[in-house]
Write a protein that holds these residues in place. Structure first.
Motif, short mmCIF file in Angstrom:
data_model
loop_
_atom_site.label_atom_id
_atom_site.label_comp_id
_atom_site.label_asym_id
_atom_site.label_seq_id
_atom_site.Cartn_x
_atom_site.Cartn_y
_atom_site.Cartn_z
N CYS A 82 20.65 -5.97 1.22
CA CYS A 82 19.96 -7.29 1.26
C CYS A 82 18.66 -6.99 0.94
O CYS A 82 17.56 -8.03 1.15
N GLY A 83 18.09 -5.96 0.43
CA GLY A 83 16.78 -5.32 -0.05
C GLY A 83 16.68 -4.21 -0.42
O GLY A 83 17.56 -3.44 -1.12
N VAL A 84 15.30 -3.90 -0.47
CA VAL A 84 15.04 -2.39 -1.17
C VAL A 84 14.01 -1.59 -0.27
O VAL A 84 12.87 -1.72 -0.27
N PRO A 85 14.64 -1.02 0.81
CA PRO A 85 13.69 -0.46 1.80
C PRO A 85 13.07 0.89 1.23
O PRO A 85 11.80 1.33 1.81
N THR A 86 13.69 1.48 0.29
CA THR A 86 12.85 2.65 -0.34
C THR A 86 11.46 2.11 -0.94
O THR A 86 10.56 3.04 -1.22
N ALA A 87 11.41 0.71 -1.34
CA ALA A 87 10.11 0.16 -2.03
C ALA A 87 9.13 0.10 -0.77
O ALA A 87 7.93 -0.06 -1.33
N VAL A 88 9.38 0.30 0.35
CA VAL A 88 8.29 0.11 1.32
C VAL A 88 8.29 1.32 2.40
O VAL A 88 7.45 1.01 3.39
N ALA A 89 8.97 2.10 2.02
CA ALA A 89 9.27 3.46 3.19
C ALA A 89 7.96 4.29 2.74
O ALA A 89 7.93 5.25 3.67
N ASP A 90 7.17 4.10 1.95
CA ASP A 90 6.02 5.24 1.66
C ASP A 90 6.36 6.56 1.56
O ASP A 90 5.74 7.33 2.43
N LEU A 91 7.19 7.08 1.04
CA LEU A 91 7.66 8.33 1.11
C LEU A 91 6.98 9.14 0.26
O LEU A 91 6.55 9.30 -0.62
N HIS A 92 6.79 10.47 1.07
CA HIS A 92 6.05 11.79 0.32
C HIS A 92 6.89 12.88 0.12
O HIS A 92 8.10 13.28 0.80
N GLU A 93 6.26 13.80 -0.78
CA GLU A 93 6.81 14.93 -1.06
C GLU A 93 7.16 15.75 0.29
O GLU A 93 6.04 16.10 1.19
N GLY A 94 8.25 16.50 0.22
CA GLY A 94 8.57 17.37 1.45
C GLY A 94 9.22 16.72 2.77
O GLY A 94 9.61 17.33 3.63
N GLU A 95 9.27 15.39 2.80
CA GLU A 95 9.53 14.64 3.77
C GLU A 95 11.20 14.70 4.06
O GLU A 95 11.67 15.01 2.93
N THR A 96 11.88 14.55 5.22
CA THR A 96 13.23 14.30 5.57
C THR A 96 13.55 12.80 5.82
O THR A 96 12.89 12.23 6.61
N VAL A 97 14.36 12.26 4.93
CA VAL A 97 14.77 10.90 5.13
C VAL A 97 15.98 10.76 5.45
O VAL A 97 17.26 11.34 5.18
N LEU A 98 16.47 9.74 6.55
CA LEU A 98 17.68 9.44 6.79
C LEU A 98 18.03 7.82 6.84
O LEU A 98 17.38 6.99 6.96
N ASP A 99 19.16 7.92 5.98
CA ASP A 99 19.60 6.31 5.58
C ASP A 99 20.68 6.13 6.65
O ASP A 99 22.06 6.84 6.41
#
Length: 264
Positions: A82-99
């Protein structure tokens, strides 16, 4: 089985069927007998597809821009979110992300590109069919810094403080015990880490008939919390700096929103 187990199984069956339909579309056959794309004709059962009568996109790949979907187009086209969470997650090089509830893997692949080779993107899903589809999409996209895990949002199979960011796209509202899910998300997130999800929020006047309709769980409506309930659940789980930004209506009694918070 408990009532929570019943809800989980209803949701699992619905999304397993969606994965099978999406796989059929990828093989060249029409989905659901309509000839449409997987994202539109396999969308939530409580709406007439993913677009309102006025032409507003409420679910699926139409919410993503071409730039946002770059490098993950096939997986994004299978989105039921229902959205685009990656657009507001402010992800940075080297981070670990869990979906949480990673589905066909679109948001995982987008995240993997943003965190770069030194980072890692992990997808968690309880549906074997979706995991198979996500792994295929990752292989087809040539993305190596991803991992897809089988498991439940209430029992995340990761160590404490092992991720920097938790994202999710219209899945947490499907969980029967959201307090446990948000606590688990906090457990696996490092102090100062971030929570950035798209989810459905119920209006305070949502009627009991809608809430009682278990079938609507698979359409992301009946299981939704109100904004006040969501804020309280996040605070109780150890999240701070909660921000809720509504984005669009998805039902006469519910709306999609971007929800962000910081791990205390």
């Amino acid at each position: 089985m408990t009532a929570n187990d019943d809800i989980r199984e209803i949701v699992r069956q619905r999304y397993a069927e969606s994965a099978r339909q999406l796989t059929t579309v990828a093989a060249g056959a029409p989905c659901c007998g309509s000839g449409g794309s997987g994202g539109s004709c396999c969308g939530p059962s409580t709406l007439e597809g993913n677009v309102t009568a006025e032409g507003t996109v409420v679910f699926g790949s139409g919410l993503y821009s071409q730039e946002e979907a770059e490098g993950a187009t096939a997986a994004v086209e299978a989105s039921l979110g229902c959205g685009v969470p990656t657009a507001v997650a402010d992800l940075h090089e080297g981070e670990t992300v869990l979906d949480l509830g990673s589905g066909a893997g679109g948001d995982v692949l987008i995240s993997a590109r943003r965190v770069g080779p030194s980072g890692r993107a992990i997808g968690l899903d309880m549906t074997t069919e979706m995991l198979e589809l996500a792994r295929k999409n990752a292989a087809d996209a040539g993305v190596a810094n991803v991992e897809f895990l089988h498991g439940y949002l209430e029992e995340i199979p990761l160590p404490d403080a092992s991720v920097d960011v938790v994202i999710s796209n219209c899945v947490i509202n499907l969980a029967a015990d959201k307090d446990v899910v948000l606590a688990e998300a906090a457990r696996v997130t490092r102090p100062g880490g971030r929570f950035a999800v798209s989810d459905v929020l119920a209006d305070v006047d949502m009627d009991e008939a809608t809430r009682a309709d278990l079938a609507a769980y698979t359409g992301c409506i009946a299981g939704a919390l109100t904004e006040q309930e969501y804020r309280a659940a996040l605070a109780g789980a150890g999240w701070t700096d909660v921000e809720v930004r509504p984005t669009h209506r998805v039902h006469e009694h519910a709306q999609s929103a971007i929800i962000r918070a910081v791990r205390a």
